[in-house]
Design a protein around this motif. Structure first.
Motif, PDB file in Angstrom:
ATOM      1  N   PHE A  65     -13.596  12.143  -3.251  1.00  0.00           N
ATOM      2  CA  PHE A  65     -12.416  11.350  -3.607  1.00  0.00           C
ATOM      3  C   PHE A  65     -11.505  11.105  -2.401  1.00  0.00           C
ATOM      4  O   PHE A  65     -10.927  10.037  -2.254  1.00  0.00           O
ATOM      5  N   SER A  66     -11.345  12.128  -1.530  1.00  0.00           N
ATOM      6  CA  SER A  66     -10.384  11.936  -0.438  1.00  0.00           C
ATOM      7  C   SER A  66     -10.921  10.911   0.551  1.00  0.00           C
ATOM      8  O   SER A  66     -10.164  10.111   1.099  1.00  0.00           O
ATOM      9  N   LEU A  67     -12.246  10.900   0.785  1.00  0.00           N
ATOM     10  CA  LEU A  67     -12.825   9.882   1.677  1.00  0.00           C
ATOM     11  C   LEU A  67     -12.622   8.488   1.070  1.00  0.00           C
ATOM     12  O   LEU A  67     -12.201   7.551   1.752  1.00  0.00           O
ATOM     13  N   VAL A  68     -12.884   8.360  -0.223  1.00  0.00           N
ATOM     14  CA  VAL A  68     -12.756   7.042  -0.869  1.00  0.00           C
ATOM     15  C   VAL A  68     -11.304   6.569  -0.806  1.00  0.00           C
ATOM     16  O   VAL A  68     -11.019   5.414  -0.459  1.00  0.00           O
ATOM     17  N   ARG A  69     -10.372   7.483  -1.074  1.00  0.00           N
ATOM     18  CA  ARG A  69      -8.954   7.099  -1.043  1.00  0.00           C
ATOM     19  C   ARG A  69      -8.531   6.668   0.361  1.00  0.00           C
ATOM     20  O   ARG A  69      -7.882   5.643   0.552  1.00  0.00           O
ATOM     21  N   HIS A 114      -7.779   2.342  -8.825  1.00  0.00           N
ATOM     22  CA  HIS A 114      -6.478   3.004  -8.869  1.00  0.00           C
ATOM     23  C   HIS A 114      -6.298   4.182  -7.922  1.00  0.00           C
ATOM     24  O   HIS A 114      -5.206   4.749  -7.848  1.00  0.00           O
ATOM     25  N   LEU A 115      -7.350   4.582  -7.181  1.00  0.00           N
ATOM     26  CA  LEU A 115      -7.203   5.744  -6.284  1.00  0.00           C
ATOM     27  C   LEU A 115      -6.158   5.490  -5.196  1.00  0.00           C
ATOM     28  O   LEU A 115      -5.541   6.410  -4.689  1.00  0.00           O
ATOM     29  N   ALA A 116      -6.017   4.233  -4.789  1.00  0.00           N
ATOM     30  CA  ALA A 116      -5.020   3.896  -3.771  1.00  0.00           C
ATOM     31  C   ALA A 116      -4.348   2.598  -4.190  1.00  0.00           C
ATOM     32  O   ALA A 116      -4.975   1.764  -4.853  1.00  0.00           O
ATOM     33  N   LYS A 117      -3.080   2.450  -3.798  1.00  0.00           N
ATOM     34  CA  LYS A 117      -2.370   1.214  -4.112  1.00  0.00           C
ATOM     35  C   LYS A 117      -3.122   0.051  -3.450  1.00  0.00           C
ATOM     36  O   LYS A 117      -3.461   0.125  -2.262  1.00  0.00           O
ATOM     37  N   SER A 118      -3.425  -0.974  -4.236  1.00  0.00           N
ATOM     38  CA  SER A 118      -4.302  -2.011  -3.698  1.00  0.00           C
ATOM     39  C   SER A 118      -3.864  -3.397  -4.154  1.00  0.00           C
ATOM     40  O   SER A 118      -3.419  -3.587  -5.285  1.00  0.00           O
TER      41      SER A 118
END
Ligand code: FAD
Length: 505
Positions: A65-69, A114-118
């Protein structure tokens, strides 16, 4: 050589995306920087990628998850600072019932959105109509967003940005060896590096060195620094093929194969489809090229999905690169290549009485800027007054435009004699840098000889003078992708022009 014995704050080995990204970050923060690249900029892995700025949907399955974010956040930044060469693309994921359940994919896409504001368009379910290029057995699927990048040009614009901040970029210059030295009047030890260009060998001095040699990272450590690292590098070859466009949509397809790998089919340079990639473990780095098995693997996946059937005779071009995936040495687990992390590591070989030496492991084009920022942050004890990185908010060279459409309009109005396809190519390869070679041209004749397919002399001269190009291949495959169209005769003519200029100069 003007840099002979000159003291640089930072010397970087490797002119792929990570090396030039670090050069730009460091120079922009006020360090004096020299980068040496043994071949052409982006001559290795950084022009052989799938050309996606992506979070990596499939890494969610591996709970990364942290890599994807991190990657999704960078996707947003790169779209803004390099809008000429990075742009959103829709991806269509046909559903294969026996591979992953629809609710699992929907959940994954929800996280992806939704993992990061996009600002990217959100995902949705789709039903394929009769006009779909997919075979009739594919009735439903999903759509989501990621971004496309011209990987080689991202390297060039970072090198240009670094140079504009004072960095020295030396291509076709290999780092042969390094030793620690103590200079009179300087209390701290420094690195003295022996470099070899096409014409001479010379030495430079650096207060710190970053080894950004990509797949060659441990080779450089061993042969240049006689140092070792805790990481073992596994070489995973990935190949792509280019075929005449297999569908007319401007979206990409992501195909799930029965081995649970995925294959992308991407719209490429208007008239082509780019298909990749494979995962084949290698034991060496020489002569990396696509194998017959890889060709069949890629064609089989496409033929299992699309109405249009392909054979090896359809392949116009192929390229291969090596992912340097790293793992802790003597790991007792025998990981599959596709399960190894695509994240990066920055290793500091800190030793008493030795100047800083950092090595870069792994990474993605997508996260190069963040990696560069973190690598330079690691030098804060050596350069105490280092200001914070600003690269997230400064447009890269050519990217100071409100949109490619606006630039297209501006170029068409200023140079009404330019054919539409040329204006399109200039806008998406150079952005506002196109003005550097178009200058005051009043008609096509002012732009000089046509080497074929709209490659005009002024553009060639600009690439030779300002973008470190030295051969026809540098121009046809990395600065542009016109190699897809050029006949052997046209390539020879271009090379003859370049060679004549070199002889005359
Ligand atoms: C098949 C494939 C597909 C990929 N797809 C994607 C994708 O779609 N999106 C994404 O984000 N990432 C992707 N990646 C990952 C991405 O391409 C790499 O992470 C990135 O290009 C690595 O850049 P680098 O600068 O570390 O290495 P490189 O680009 O390999 O640069 C290292 C450079 O060091 C130079 N060098 C080596 N030794 C010396 C020396 N002694 N002196 C001077 N120079 C030296 C080499 O010549 C080389 O140019 C993909 C990778 C592969 C292989």
């Amino acid at each position: 050589m003007a840099v002979n014995h000159k003291i640089f704050d930072l010397v970087i080995i490797g002119g792929g995306i990570n090396g030039v990204g670090i050069a730009y970050d460091a120079a922009q923060r006020g360090l004096s920087v020299l980068l040496c690249e043994s071949g052409d900029l982006a001559g290795a892995t950084s022009s052989a990628s799938s050309k996606l700025i992506h979070g990596g949907l499939r890494y969610l399955e591996q709970y990364q998850f942290s890599l994807v974010r991190k990657a999704l956040l960078e996707r947003e930044v790169l779209k803004d600072i390099a809008p000429h060469i990075v742009w959103p693309m829709r991806f269509c994921l046909p559903h294969q019932k026996y591979l992953r359940s629809p609710w699992l994919i929907r959940l994954g896409l929800y996280f992806y959105d939704h993992l990061a504001k996009s600002s990217f368009e959100k995902s949705k379910s789709v039903v394929f109509a009769n006009a779909s290029p997919l075979q009739d057995s594919f009735a439903t699927g999903f759509e989501y967003s990621d971004a496309w990048v011209d990987d080689a040009r991202l390297v060039i614009v970072n090198a240009l940005a670094a140079q504009a901040c004072g960095a020295t970029i030396l291509t076709r210059t290999q780092c042969l060896n390094a030793k620690v030295m103590q200079l009179a009047k300087h209390p701290e030890p420094m690195w003295q590096l022996m470099l070899q260009s096409q014409t001479e060998s010379f030495s430079v001095v650096g207060k710190a060195v970053i080894n950004a040699a990509g797949p060659w990272v441990n080779q450089v450590l061993d042969q240049v620094f006689a140092a070792s690292s805790p990481y073992q590098v596994r070489y995973i070859k990935g190949s792509h093929i280019v075929v005449p466009r297999i569908h007319q949509q401007d979206k990409a397809y992501i195909l799930q194969n029965s081995d649970r790998r995925i294959v992308f089919v991407l719209p490429f340079q208007d008239n082509f489809s780019l298909i990749g990639t494979t995962d084949v473990e290698q034991t060496q780095l020489e002569d990396i090229k696509i194998s017959v098995d890889e060709i069949h693997y890629l064609l089989d996946v496409v033929n299992d999905h699309f109405k249009q059937q392909l054979s090896p005779a359809d392949i116009i071009h192929s390229y291969s690169g090596v992912r340097p995936l790293f793992e802790i040495k003597q790991s007792s687990v025998n990981n599959r290549a596709q399960d190894l992390s695509r994240d990066y590591a920055i290793f500091s070989h800190a030793k008493i009485n030795t100047p800083p030496l950092l090595s870069i492991y792994g990474g993605k084009v997508t996260t190069y800027r963040k990696l560069a920022q973190q690598a330079v942050d690691c030098l804060i004890r050596t350069f105490e007054d280092l200001p914070p990185s600003q690269t997230h908010k400064l447009p890269l060279p050519g990217g100071d435009i409100s949109s490619r459409q606006q630039l297209f309009q501006q170029l068409s109005t200023t140079y009404p004699f330019l054919p539409t396809d040329l204006v399109t190519r200039y806008s998406r390869s150079y952005g506002s840098l196109a003005f550097n070679f178009l200058q005051n041209a009043q008609n096509l004749r002012d732009l000089g000889e046509d080497f074929g397919h709209g490659l005009l002399q002024k553009e060639v001269d600009y690439l030779l003078q300002d973008e470190w190009a030295q051969t026809a291949e540098d121009i046809l495959w990395r600065r542009t992708k016109l190699g897809l169209y050029f006949t052997q005769q046209q390539q020879d003519n271009l090379q003859a022009y370049i060679s004549n200029l070199k002889t005359a100069g």
